[in-house]
Design a protein around this motif. Structure first.
Motif, PDB file in Angstrom:
ATOM      1  N   PRO A 120       0.836  -1.214   0.000  1.00 58.82           N
ATOM      2  CA  PRO A 120       0.000   0.000   0.000  1.00 58.82           C
ATOM      3  C   PRO A 120       0.870   1.263   0.000  1.00 58.82           C
ATOM      4  N   ILE A 121       1.450   1.567  -1.163  1.00 62.32           N
ATOM      5  CA  ILE A 121       2.465   2.622  -1.236  1.00 62.32           C
ATOM      6  C   ILE A 121       1.896   3.976  -0.802  1.00 62.32           C
ATOM      7  N   GLY A 122       0.683   4.301  -1.257  1.00 55.21           N
ATOM      8  CA  GLY A 122       0.095   5.582  -0.874  1.00 55.21           C
ATOM      9  C   GLY A 122       0.010   5.734   0.635  1.00 55.21           C
ATOM     10  N   PHE A 123      -0.492   4.715   1.298  1.00 54.12           N
ATOM     11  CA  PHE A 123      -0.620   4.732   2.755  1.00 54.12           C
ATOM     12  C   PHE A 123       0.750   4.915   3.411  1.00 54.12           C
ATOM     13  N   LEU A 124       1.728   4.161   2.942  1.00 61.83           N
ATOM     14  CA  LEU A 124       3.051   4.186   3.571  1.00 61.83           C
ATOM     15  C   LEU A 124       3.757   5.520   3.353  1.00 61.83           C
ATOM     16  N   VAL A 125       3.631   6.091   2.163  1.00 57.28           N
ATOM     17  CA  VAL A 125       4.265   7.383   1.901  1.00 57.28           C
ATOM     18  C   VAL A 125       3.651   8.471   2.780  1.00 57.28           C
ATOM     19  N   GLY A 126       2.328   8.468   2.895  1.00 57.50           N
ATOM     20  CA  GLY A 126       1.681   9.440   3.778  1.00 57.50           C
ATOM     21  C   GLY A 126       2.081   9.248   5.226  1.00 57.50           C
ATOM     22  N   LEU A 127       2.119   7.995   5.667  1.00 57.76           N
ATOM     23  CA  LEU A 127       2.445   7.689   7.060  1.00 57.76           C
ATOM     24  C   LEU A 127       3.876   8.102   7.402  1.00 57.76           C
ATOM     25  N   PHE A 128       4.801   7.874   6.466  1.00 59.36           N
ATOM     26  CA  PHE A 128       6.216   8.144   6.734  1.00 59.36           C
ATOM     27  C   PHE A 128       6.648   9.549   6.303  1.00 59.36           C
ATOM     28  N   SER A 129       5.712  10.376   5.836  1.00 56.80           N
ATOM     29  CA  SER A 129       6.083  11.673   5.254  1.00 56.80           C
ATOM     30  C   SER A 129       6.618  12.662   6.284  1.00 56.80           C
ATOM     31  N   MET A 130       6.460  12.363   7.577  1.00 60.60           N
ATOM     32  CA  MET A 130       6.959  13.272   8.618  1.00 60.60           C
ATOM     33  C   MET A 130       8.046  12.605   9.462  1.00 60.60           C
ATOM     34  N   LEU A 131       8.713  11.605   8.897  1.00 54.37           N
ATOM     35  CA  LEU A 131       9.775  10.920   9.625  1.00 54.37           C
ATOM     36  C   LEU A 131      10.903  11.859  10.030  1.00 54.37           C
ATOM     37  N   ASP A 132      11.189  12.870   9.185  1.00 53.10           N
ATOM     38  CA  ASP A 132      12.266  13.798   9.537  1.00 53.10           C
ATOM     39  C   ASP A 132      11.948  14.548  10.822  1.00 53.10           C
ATOM     40  N   SER A 133      10.667  14.895  11.025  1.00 50.51           N
ATOM     41  CA  SER A 133      10.267  15.585  12.249  1.00 50.51           C
ATOM     42  C   SER A 133      10.213  14.630  13.437  1.00 50.51           C
ATOM     43  N   LEU A 134       9.795  13.392  13.195  1.00 50.24           N
ATOM     44  CA  LEU A 134       9.713  12.412  14.279  1.00 50.24           C
ATOM     45  C   LEU A 134      11.082  12.017  14.804  1.00 50.24           C
ATOM     46  N   LEU A 135      12.070  11.998  13.906  1.00 47.01           N
ATOM     47  CA  LEU A 135      13.396  11.504  14.281  1.00 47.01           C
ATOM     48  C   LEU A 135      14.457  12.600  14.323  1.00 47.01           C
ATOM     49  N   ASP A 136      14.067  13.846  14.027  1.00 46.39           N
ATOM     50  CA  ASP A 136      14.994  14.977  14.072  1.00 46.39           C
ATOM     51  C   ASP A 136      16.219  14.757  13.190  1.00 46.39           C
ATOM     52  N   GLN A 137      15.975  14.254  11.993  1.00 42.28           N
ATOM     53  CA  GLN A 137      17.060  14.033  11.034  1.00 42.28           C
ATOM     54  C   GLN A 137      16.579  14.398   9.640  1.00 42.28           C
ATOM     55  N   ASN A 138      17.505  14.602   8.722  1.00 38.69           N
ATOM     56  CA  ASN A 138      17.150  14.783   7.324  1.00 38.69           C
ATOM     57  C   ASN A 138      16.531  13.492   6.788  1.00 38.69           C
ATOM     58  N   MET A 139      15.540  13.643   5.914  1.00 39.06           N
ATOM     59  CA  MET A 139      14.876  12.473   5.355  1.00 39.06           C
ATOM     60  C   MET A 139      15.879  11.574   4.632  1.00 39.06           C
ATOM     61  N   GLU A 140      16.806  12.164   3.916  1.00 40.46           N
ATOM     62  CA  GLU A 140      17.789  11.361   3.170  1.00 40.46           C
ATOM     63  C   GLU A 140      18.616  10.492   4.122  1.00 40.46           C
ATOM     64  N   ASP A 141      19.015  11.072   5.273  1.00 35.86           N
ATOM     65  CA  ASP A 141      19.800  10.304   6.243  1.00 35.86           C
ATOM     66  C   ASP A 141      18.973   9.186   6.869  1.00 35.86           C
ATOM     67  N   ILE A 142      17.699   9.467   7.115  1.00 37.71           N
ATOM     68  CA  ILE A 142      16.816   8.455   7.707  1.00 37.71           C
ATOM     69  C   ILE A 142      16.660   7.268   6.771  1.00 37.71           C
ATOM     70  N   LEU A 143      16.408   7.562   5.500  1.00 35.28           N
ATOM     71  CA  LEU A 143      16.109   6.489   4.551  1.00 35.28           C
ATOM     72  C   LEU A 143      17.298   5.569   4.317  1.00 35.28           C
ATOM     73  N   LYS A 144      18.508   6.063   4.561  1.00 35.61           N
ATOM     74  CA  LYS A 144      19.692   5.210   4.451  1.00 35.61           C
ATOM     75  C   LYS A 144      19.687   4.118   5.516  1.00 35.61           C
ATOM     76  N   GLN A 145      18.923   4.352   6.595  1.00 37.80           N
ATOM     77  CA  GLN A 145      18.887   3.410   7.719  1.00 37.80           C
ATOM     78  C   GLN A 145      17.657   2.504   7.702  1.00 37.80           C
ATOM     79  N   LEU A 146      16.743   2.754   6.759  1.00 38.13           N
ATOM     80  CA  LEU A 146      15.497   1.991   6.719  1.00 38.13           C
ATOM     81  C   LEU A 146      15.464   1.084   5.500  1.00 38.13           C
ATOM     82  N   PRO A 147      14.982  -0.137   5.652  1.00 38.90           N
ATOM     83  CA  PRO A 147      14.939  -1.079   4.533  1.00 38.90           C
ATOM     84  C   PRO A 147      13.665  -0.944   3.697  1.00 38.90           C
ATOM     85  N   LEU A 148      13.361   0.292   3.265  1.00 40.29           N
ATOM     86  CA  LEU A 148      12.170   0.533   2.459  1.00 40.29           C
ATOM     87  C   LEU A 148      12.492   0.312   0.982  1.00 40.29           C
ATOM     88  N   THR A 149      11.463   0.134   0.176  1.00 39.97           N
ATOM     89  CA  THR A 149      11.664  -0.092  -1.257  1.00 39.97           C
ATOM     90  C   THR A 149      12.075   1.205  -1.947  1.00 39.97           C
TER      91      THR A 149
END
Length: 412
Positions: A309-338
Protein backbone atom coordinates in the motif's frame (compact mmCIF):
# COMPACT_ATOMS: atom_id res chain seq x y z
CA UNK A 1 -22.58 20.02 9.09
CA UNK A 2 -19.44 21.05 7.23
CA UNK A 3 -17.97 19.68 4.02
CA UNK A 4 -15.19 22.06 3.03
CA UNK A 5 -13.04 22.74 6.02
CA UNK A 6 -9.50 22.80 7.39
CA UNK A 7 -8.38 22.50 10.97
CA UNK A 8 -5.23 23.72 12.65
CA UNK A 9 -4.15 22.48 16.09
CA UNK A 10 -3.69 24.73 19.11
CA UNK A 11 -1.29 23.09 21.56
CA UNK A 12 -0.73 23.64 25.27
CA UNK A 13 2.57 24.07 27.12
CA UNK A 14 3.10 20.28 27.12
CA UNK A 15 2.54 20.16 23.32
CA UNK A 16 -0.77 18.34 23.71
CA UNK A 17 -3.72 19.47 21.60
CA UNK A 18 -5.98 21.86 23.49
CA UNK A 19 -8.23 22.78 20.57
CA UNK A 20 -8.50 23.02 16.80
CA UNK A 21 -9.14 26.24 14.94
CA UNK A 22 -11.55 25.59 12.08
CA UNK A 23 -11.22 27.39 8.76
CA UNK A 24 -14.15 27.23 6.34
CA UNK A 25 -13.76 27.36 2.59
CA UNK A 26 -17.27 28.76 2.14
CA UNK A 27 -16.80 31.58 4.65
CA UNK A 28 -15.02 34.86 3.93
CA UNK A 29 -11.50 34.71 5.35
CA UNK A 30 -12.19 31.26 6.81
CA UNK A 31 -15.13 32.43 8.92
CA UNK A 32 -18.20 30.35 9.77
CA UNK A 33 -20.17 30.04 6.51
CA UNK A 34 -23.72 31.28 6.07
CA UNK A 35 -25.09 28.61 3.74
CA UNK A 36 -28.58 28.58 2.32
CA UNK A 37 -30.67 25.44 3.07
CA UNK A 38 -30.47 24.24 -0.54
CA UNK A 39 -26.66 24.19 -0.51
CA UNK A 40 -26.63 22.45 2.87
CA UNK A 41 -28.92 19.76 1.49
CA UNK A 42 -26.77 19.39 -1.64
CA UNK A 43 -23.59 18.99 0.41
CA UNK A 44 -25.14 16.45 2.75
CA UNK A 45 -26.30 14.33 -0.19
CA UNK A 46 -23.14 14.54 -2.30
CA UNK A 47 -20.20 14.68 0.07
CA UNK A 48 -18.77 13.06 3.18
CA UNK A 49 -19.64 15.96 5.47
CA UNK A 50 -18.51 16.34 9.07
CA UNK A 51 -19.95 17.54 12.33
CA UNK A 52 -17.84 19.26 14.97
CA UNK A 53 -17.42 15.98 16.87
CA UNK A 54 -16.07 14.34 13.72
CA UNK A 55 -13.59 17.14 13.11
CA UNK A 56 -12.33 17.83 16.61
CA UNK A 57 -13.22 14.71 18.57
CA UNK A 58 -13.31 15.61 22.24
CA UNK A 59 -11.32 18.82 21.73
CA UNK A 60 -12.55 22.42 21.76
CA UNK A 61 -13.27 24.17 18.45
CA UNK A 62 -12.15 27.74 17.78
CA UNK A 63 -14.47 29.21 15.16
CA UNK A 64 -14.08 32.60 13.49
CA UNK A 65 -17.27 34.58 12.96
CA UNK A 66 -17.88 37.67 10.86
CA UNK A 67 -19.56 40.57 12.63
CA UNK A 68 -22.71 40.14 10.51
CA UNK A 69 -23.05 36.51 11.61
CA UNK A 70 -22.52 37.40 15.26
CA UNK A 71 -25.08 40.20 15.13
CA UNK A 72 -27.90 38.59 13.18
CA UNK A 73 -27.30 34.93 12.29
CA UNK A 74 -25.36 33.33 15.12
CA UNK A 75 -25.99 29.53 14.96
CA UNK A 76 -27.88 28.43 18.06
CA UNK A 77 -27.02 24.75 17.45
CA UNK A 78 -23.40 25.18 18.59
CA UNK A 79 -22.44 23.92 22.04
CA UNK A 80 -20.91 26.58 24.33
CA UNK A 81 -19.06 23.84 26.22
CA UNK A 82 -16.98 22.91 23.19
CA UNK A 83 -16.88 26.04 20.99
CA UNK A 84 -14.82 29.21 21.44
CA UNK A 85 -16.22 32.13 19.45
CA UNK A 86 -13.40 34.02 17.77
CA UNK A 87 -13.92 37.67 16.83
CA UNK A 88 -12.04 38.77 13.75
CA UNK A 89 -12.96 42.47 13.75
CA UNK A 90 -12.50 45.33 16.22
CA UNK A 91 -15.80 45.55 18.17
CA UNK A 92 -15.69 49.35 18.26
CA UNK A 93 -15.84 49.55 14.47
CA UNK A 94 -19.14 47.70 13.98
CA UNK A 95 -22.48 48.90 15.31
CA UNK A 96 -24.24 46.24 17.36
CA UNK A 97 -21.18 43.97 17.74
CA UNK A 98 -20.67 44.75 21.43
CA UNK A 99 -24.28 43.83 22.21
CA UNK A 100 -23.91 40.64 20.18
CA UNK A 101 -20.78 39.68 22.14
CA UNK A 102 -22.57 40.31 25.44
CA UNK A 103 -25.43 38.07 24.29
CA UNK A 104 -23.04 35.30 23.20
CA UNK A 105 -21.29 35.45 26.57
CA UNK A 106 -24.68 35.12 28.29
CA UNK A 107 -25.24 31.95 26.24
CA UNK A 108 -22.12 30.52 27.90
CA UNK A 109 -19.59 30.82 25.07
CA UNK A 110 -15.99 31.89 25.62
CA UNK A 111 -14.77 34.78 23.48
CA UNK A 112 -11.38 34.97 21.77
CA UNK A 113 -10.07 38.02 19.97
CA UNK A 114 -7.20 38.59 17.55
CA UNK A 115 -4.67 41.43 17.72
CA UNK A 116 -5.09 42.25 21.42
CA UNK A 117 -2.41 44.93 21.37
CA UNK A 118 -5.08 47.23 19.98
CA UNK A 119 -7.41 46.47 22.91
CA UNK A 120 -6.75 48.53 26.00
CA UNK A 121 -7.71 47.33 29.44
CA UNK A 122 -10.22 50.21 29.48
CA UNK A 123 -12.01 49.09 26.32
CA UNK A 124 -15.59 48.03 26.98
CA UNK A 125 -15.05 44.57 25.47
CA UNK A 126 -12.06 43.81 27.68
CA UNK A 127 -14.11 42.27 30.55
CA UNK A 128 -15.81 39.92 28.05
CA UNK A 129 -12.59 38.45 26.66
CA UNK A 130 -11.49 34.95 27.74
CA UNK A 131 -8.69 34.36 25.24
CA UNK A 132 -6.45 36.65 23.20
CA UNK A 133 -4.43 35.60 20.17
CA UNK A 134 -1.16 37.26 19.21
CA UNK A 135 0.52 36.78 15.84
CA UNK A 136 4.12 36.52 17.01
CA UNK A 137 5.43 36.68 13.45
CA UNK A 138 4.18 40.27 13.11
CA UNK A 139 4.67 41.70 16.61
CA UNK A 140 7.90 42.73 18.29
CA UNK A 141 8.64 40.60 21.34
CA UNK A 142 9.45 43.71 23.41
CA UNK A 143 5.94 45.04 22.69
CA UNK A 144 4.38 41.67 23.48
CA UNK A 145 6.30 41.38 26.75
CA UNK A 146 5.18 44.89 27.78
CA UNK A 147 1.48 44.14 27.18
CA UNK A 148 1.24 40.57 28.47
CA UNK A 149 0.88 41.35 32.22
CA UNK A 150 -2.48 43.12 31.89
CA UNK A 151 -3.96 40.03 30.25
CA UNK A 152 -2.46 37.59 32.72
CA UNK A 153 -3.60 39.78 35.65
CA UNK A 154 -7.16 39.55 34.27
CA UNK A 155 -6.99 35.71 33.95
CA UNK A 156 -7.11 35.94 30.16
CA UNK A 157 -5.45 33.04 28.37
CA UNK A 158 -2.90 33.85 25.70
CA UNK A 159 -2.47 32.08 22.35
CA UNK A 160 0.72 32.65 20.37
CA UNK A 161 -0.10 32.36 16.66
CA UNK A 162 2.29 31.59 13.78
CA UNK A 163 4.73 29.75 16.02
CA UNK A 164 6.89 28.08 13.41
CA UNK A 165 10.00 26.97 15.31
CA UNK A 166 10.89 25.33 18.61
CA UNK A 167 12.86 28.43 19.57
CA UNK A 168 9.74 30.57 19.10
CA UNK A 169 7.75 28.11 21.19
CA UNK A 170 10.24 28.27 24.04
CA UNK A 171 10.41 32.08 23.90
CA UNK A 172 6.61 32.46 23.93
CA UNK A 173 6.23 29.96 26.76
CA UNK A 174 8.77 31.88 28.83
CA UNK A 175 6.88 35.13 28.15
CA UNK A 176 3.69 33.68 29.65
CA UNK A 177 1.76 32.23 26.71
CA UNK A 178 0.11 28.92 27.53
CA UNK A 179 -1.40 28.05 24.12
CA UNK A 180 0.44 27.86 20.81
CA UNK A 181 -0.73 27.72 17.20
CA UNK A 182 1.61 26.92 14.33
CA UNK A 183 3.49 23.93 12.99
CA UNK A 184 6.58 24.30 15.17
CA UNK A 185 5.96 20.79 16.56
CA UNK A 186 6.21 19.36 13.04
CA UNK A 187 9.73 20.77 12.55
CA UNK A 188 12.82 18.74 13.44
CA UNK A 189 14.25 20.07 16.70
CA UNK A 190 17.84 19.47 15.62
CA UNK A 191 19.26 18.01 12.46
CA UNK A 192 22.07 15.75 13.56
CA UNK A 193 23.77 12.79 11.98
CA UNK A 194 23.07 9.78 14.13
CA UNK A 195 22.09 6.15 13.95
CA UNK A 196 18.71 4.93 15.06
CA UNK A 197 18.99 3.39 18.54
CA UNK A 198 19.34 -0.39 18.74
CA UNK A 199 16.13 -0.54 20.79
CA UNK A 200 14.22 0.66 17.71
CA UNK A 201 15.60 -1.82 15.20
CA UNK A 202 12.68 -4.22 15.57
CA UNK A 203 10.43 -1.36 14.47
CA UNK A 204 12.73 -0.59 11.56
CA UNK A 205 12.50 -4.22 10.44
CA UNK A 206 8.70 -4.10 10.64
CA UNK A 207 8.59 -0.91 8.55
CA UNK A 208 10.69 -2.65 5.92
CA UNK A 209 8.42 -5.71 5.84
CA UNK A 210 5.33 -3.50 5.44
CA UNK A 211 6.75 -2.05 2.22
CA UNK A 212 7.49 -5.39 0.50
CA UNK A 213 5.18 -6.84 -2.12
CA UNK A 214 5.78 -10.33 -0.69
CA UNK A 215 4.28 -10.94 2.75
CA UNK A 216 6.52 -13.11 4.92
CA UNK A 217 4.39 -14.04 7.93
CA UNK A 218 7.13 -16.10 9.56
CA UNK A 219 9.61 -13.22 9.25
CA UNK A 220 7.15 -10.76 10.83
CA UNK A 221 6.36 -13.21 13.61
CA UNK A 222 10.07 -13.55 14.35
CA UNK A 223 10.46 -9.78 14.61
CA UNK A 224 7.50 -9.37 16.95
CA UNK A 225 8.47 -12.36 19.09
CA UNK A 226 11.83 -10.68 19.80
CA UNK A 227 9.99 -7.95 21.67
CA UNK A 228 7.42 -9.09 24.23
CA UNK A 229 6.14 -5.54 24.76
CA UNK A 230 5.59 -5.10 21.02
CA UNK A 231 3.68 -8.38 20.82
CA UNK A 232 1.47 -7.32 23.73
CA UNK A 233 0.75 -3.90 22.23
CA UNK A 234 -0.03 -5.42 18.83
CA UNK A 235 -2.71 -7.71 20.25
CA UNK A 236 -4.16 -4.99 22.50
CA UNK A 237 -4.21 -2.49 19.69
CA UNK A 238 -5.64 -4.81 17.06
CA UNK A 239 -8.51 -5.72 19.40
CA UNK A 240 -9.41 -2.07 19.99
CA UNK A 241 -12.99 -1.42 18.79
CA UNK A 242 -11.73 1.28 16.41
CA UNK A 243 -9.75 -1.36 14.53
CA UNK A 244 -11.83 -4.48 15.08
CA UNK A 245 -15.38 -4.54 16.40
CA UNK A 246 -16.26 -8.16 15.73
CA UNK A 247 -13.65 -10.77 16.62
CA UNK A 248 -11.13 -11.38 19.37
CA UNK A 249 -7.72 -11.60 17.66
CA UNK A 250 -5.26 -13.92 19.39
CA UNK A 251 -2.24 -13.96 17.05
CA UNK A 252 -0.77 -12.28 13.99
CA UNK A 253 -1.76 -15.28 11.86
CA UNK A 254 -5.32 -14.94 13.12
CA UNK A 255 -5.20 -11.21 12.31
CA UNK A 256 -3.93 -11.95 8.80
CA UNK A 257 -6.83 -14.32 8.14
CA UNK A 258 -9.29 -11.76 9.46
CA UNK A 259 -7.89 -8.48 8.10
CA UNK A 260 -6.09 -9.53 4.93
CA UNK A 261 -2.51 -8.96 3.79
CA UNK A 262 -2.78 -5.31 2.71
CA UNK A 263 -4.48 -4.15 5.91
CA UNK A 264 -1.92 -6.02 8.03
CA UNK A 265 0.88 -4.24 6.16
CA UNK A 266 -0.75 -0.91 6.95
CA UNK A 267 -1.23 -1.95 10.54
CA UNK A 268 2.34 -3.02 11.25
CA UNK A 269 3.64 0.17 9.60
CA UNK A 270 1.31 2.21 11.79
CA UNK A 271 2.37 0.31 14.90
CA UNK A 272 6.04 0.85 14.04
CA UNK A 273 5.63 4.58 13.47
CA UNK A 274 3.75 5.08 16.73
CA UNK A 275 6.52 3.36 18.67
CA UNK A 276 9.28 5.08 16.72
CA UNK A 277 7.93 8.52 17.61
CA UNK A 278 7.07 7.78 21.21
CA UNK A 279 8.90 10.86 22.53
CA UNK A 280 7.15 13.31 20.19
CA UNK A 281 3.84 15.21 20.50
CA UNK A 282 0.93 12.90 19.71
CA UNK A 283 -0.38 15.45 17.21
CA UNK A 284 2.64 14.74 15.01
CA UNK A 285 1.62 11.07 14.87
CA UNK A 286 -1.98 12.19 14.34
CA UNK A 287 -1.04 14.29 11.29
CA UNK A 288 0.88 11.30 9.91
CA UNK A 289 -2.21 9.11 10.32
CA UNK A 290 -4.48 11.55 8.47
CA UNK A 291 -1.93 11.83 5.68
CA UNK A 292 -1.63 8.04 5.46
CA UNK A 293 -5.36 7.52 5.02
CA UNK A 294 -5.71 10.46 2.65
CA UNK A 295 -2.84 9.30 0.41
CA UNK A 296 -4.33 5.81 0.48
CA UNK A 297 -7.75 7.05 -0.64
CA UNK A 298 -6.29 9.30 -3.35
CA UNK A 299 -4.06 6.50 -4.67
CA UNK A 300 -7.13 4.25 -4.91
CA UNK A 301 -8.93 6.98 -6.89
CA UNK A 302 -5.91 7.10 -9.16
CA UNK A 303 -6.02 3.29 -9.47
CA UNK A 304 -2.45 2.76 -8.31
CA UNK A 305 -1.19 -0.62 -7.21
CA UNK A 306 -2.17 -1.16 -3.57
CA UNK A 307 0.08 -4.10 -2.67
CA UNK A 308 2.21 -2.95 -1.05
CA UNK A 309 0.00 0.00 0.00
CA UNK A 310 2.47 2.62 -1.24
CA UNK A 311 0.09 5.58 -0.87
CA UNK A 312 -0.62 4.73 2.75
CA UNK A 313 3.05 4.19 3.57
CA UNK A 314 4.27 7.38 1.90
CA UNK A 315 1.68 9.44 3.78
CA UNK A 316 2.45 7.69 7.06
CA UNK A 317 6.22 8.14 6.73
CA UNK A 318 6.08 11.67 5.25
CA UNK A 319 6.96 13.27 8.62
CA UNK A 320 9.78 10.92 9.63
CA UNK A 321 12.27 13.80 9.54
CA UNK A 322 10.27 15.59 12.25
CA UNK A 323 9.71 12.41 14.28
CA UNK A 324 13.40 11.50 14.28
CA UNK A 325 14.99 14.98 14.07
CA UNK A 326 17.06 14.03 11.03
CA UNK A 327 17.15 14.78 7.32
CA UNK A 328 14.88 12.47 5.36
CA UNK A 329 17.79 11.36 3.17
CA UNK A 330 19.80 10.30 6.24
CA UNK A 331 16.82 8.45 7.71
CA UNK A 332 16.11 6.49 4.55
CA UNK A 333 19.69 5.21 4.45
CA UNK A 334 18.89 3.41 7.72
CA UNK A 335 15.50 1.99 6.72
CA UNK A 336 14.94 -1.08 4.53
CA UNK A 337 12.17 0.53 2.46
CA UNK A 338 11.66 -0.09 -1.26
CA UNK A 339 13.13 2.24 -3.86
CA UNK A 340 9.67 3.44 -4.94
CA UNK A 341 8.80 4.54 -1.39
CA UNK A 342 12.23 6.14 -0.92
CA UNK A 343 11.83 8.12 -4.15
CA UNK A 344 8.39 9.33 -3.07
CA UNK A 345 9.61 10.40 0.38
CA UNK A 346 12.52 12.30 -1.19
CA UNK A 347 10.18 14.17 -3.50
CA UNK A 348 11.42 12.45 -6.65
CA UNK A 349 8.06 10.96 -7.63
CA UNK A 350 5.76 13.38 -9.48
CA UNK A 351 2.59 11.56 -8.39
CA UNK A 352 3.32 11.65 -4.68
CA UNK A 353 4.80 15.13 -4.87
CA UNK A 354 1.30 16.28 -5.86
CA UNK A 355 -0.20 14.34 -2.93
CA UNK A 356 2.15 16.10 -0.51
CA UNK A 357 1.38 19.54 -1.92
CA UNK A 358 -2.30 18.70 -1.76
CA UNK A 359 -2.32 17.59 1.87
CA UNK A 360 -0.30 20.65 2.89
CA UNK A 361 -2.93 22.78 1.15
CA UNK A 362 -5.66 21.11 3.23
CA UNK A 363 -3.65 21.50 6.43
CA UNK A 364 -3.07 25.20 5.73
CA UNK A 365 -6.49 26.04 4.24
CA UNK A 366 -4.81 27.02 0.95
CA UNK A 367 -7.90 26.41 -1.17
CA UNK A 368 -6.47 27.62 -4.50
CA UNK A 369 -3.70 25.07 -4.15
CA UNK A 370 -6.34 22.37 -3.60
CA UNK A 371 -7.98 23.38 -6.87
CA UNK A 372 -4.60 23.39 -8.65
CA UNK A 373 -3.62 19.91 -7.46
CA UNK A 374 -7.12 18.57 -8.20
CA UNK A 375 -6.61 19.53 -11.84
CA UNK A 376 -3.16 17.92 -11.93
CA UNK A 377 -4.54 14.68 -10.42
CA UNK A 378 -7.76 14.84 -12.47
CA UNK A 379 -9.97 14.40 -9.39
CA UNK A 380 -12.89 16.71 -8.64
CA UNK A 381 -11.66 19.09 -5.93
CA UNK A 382 -14.89 18.79 -3.96
CA UNK A 383 -14.49 15.02 -3.97
CA UNK A 384 -10.99 15.51 -2.59
CA UNK A 385 -12.54 17.40 0.32
CA UNK A 386 -14.72 14.37 0.94
CA UNK A 387 -11.70 12.06 0.94
CA UNK A 388 -9.85 14.35 3.33
CA UNK A 389 -12.85 14.37 5.66
CA UNK A 390 -12.84 10.59 5.69
CA UNK A 391 -9.13 10.67 6.55
CA UNK A 392 -9.79 13.04 9.47
CA UNK A 393 -12.45 10.75 10.93
CA UNK A 394 -10.23 7.68 10.52
CA UNK A 395 -7.22 9.49 11.97
CA UNK A 396 -9.22 10.62 15.01
CA UNK A 397 -10.25 7.06 15.75
CA UNK A 398 -6.77 5.60 15.35
CA UNK A 399 -5.23 8.40 17.42
CA UNK A 400 -7.58 7.60 20.29
CA UNK A 401 -6.64 3.94 20.05
CA UNK A 402 -2.94 4.79 19.98
CA UNK A 403 -3.09 7.21 22.91
CA UNK A 404 -4.36 4.45 25.18
CA UNK A 405 -1.20 2.39 24.61
CA UNK A 406 1.40 5.07 23.92
CA UNK A 407 1.10 7.70 26.67
CA UNK A 408 3.17 10.78 25.93
CA UNK A 409 6.13 11.54 28.22
CA UNK A 410 6.45 14.80 30.10
CA UNK A 411 7.80 17.71 28.08
CA UNK A 412 11.59 17.88 27.85
Amino acid sequence: MFAFIARQPILDREKDVFAYELLFRDGKGGTFPDLDPEKVRYISQRFHALGLDDICGEKTSFINFSSDTLISRFPTSLNPETVVVEITENPSLQAGLMEACQHIKQLGFKLAIDDPMLISGKHEIFPLIDIVKVDVSKSRFELIEKNIPRFLDSNIRLVAEQVDSHDQFNTCRDLGFDLFQGYFFAQPETRIQRQLPASKMNLVDLMGESSQSHFDLNRINQIIERDAALSYILLKFINNPTINKRYKITSLKHALNYMGEIEIKKFIALLSLANLGDDKPLELIHMSLVRAKFFDLVSQERKLNTNPPIGFLVGLFSMLDSLLDQNMEDILKQLPLTDSINDALLGNDKEFRSYLQLVRAFEGALWLNVVKQAKILDIDQKHLHSLYNQAIVWGNGIKNAISAYFPRPAIR
